[in-house]
Design a protein around this motif. Structure first.
Motif: not given
Length: 152
Positions: A11-13, A33-39, A46-47, A132-138
């Motif tokens: 993934a890139q932002v 920005e990374l979270r916003e770009g995750m579908d 993330a790094y 960084h740990f990102c838990d994107v629930s939806r």
């Protein structure tokens, strides 16, 4: 699964910068920005590399190995990282990071740990690398199931 290195991305932002290359919105704005770009919902590490390239690694397996070894799932070719530095382990109560007998240790939110349960937003330091740990629930634009059920 192929080993991931900082120059290989899933993934890139972009990062907004001043004319002199400094970030305008702060050091950790890239995570938002990374979270916003995750579908896709899921759990990610993330790094952001020294070249400001942002990478995200999906944590789908029971074990994810982090280290300098060619066998590592997340690989850093860096002498501050041990060959077998850390493990991310999926357990019934969530994900944990374990120090895999590394020389420089594993730090979660600034504290050296042997193991730690991960929560959304946690920073994991492996050698000189900050993940960084990102838990994107939806996914963006989706309603929770309870909202959808209430409207039927």
């Amino acid at each position: 699964m192929e080993a991931w290195e900082p120059d290989q991305t899933t993934a890139q932002v972009g990062v907004s910068t001043e004319g002199d290359g400094r970030e305008v919105t702060g050091d950790l704005a890239w995570i938002g920005e990374l979270r916003e770009g995750m579908d896709e919902p899921g759990q990610y590490l993330a790094y952001r590399g020294s070249d400001d390239q942002v990478s995200a690694f999906t944590l789908e397996r029971e074990w994810t190995r982090i280290g300098r070894s060619l066998a590592a799932d997340i690989r850093f070719d860096d002498p501050t990282v041990s060959r077998r530095h850390a493990l991310i382990v999926r357990q019934p109560d969530g994900l944990r990071v374990l120090d895999d007998r590394s020389l420089n240790g594993v730090f979660v939110n600034g504290e050296r740990v042997e193991w730690s349960t991960l929560a959304d937003g946690d920073e994991i330091v492996i050698g000189r690398h900050h993940l960084h740990f990102c838990d994107v629930s939806r996914a963006r634009g989706m309603r929770p199931i309870t909202e959808a059920a209430d409207r039927v």
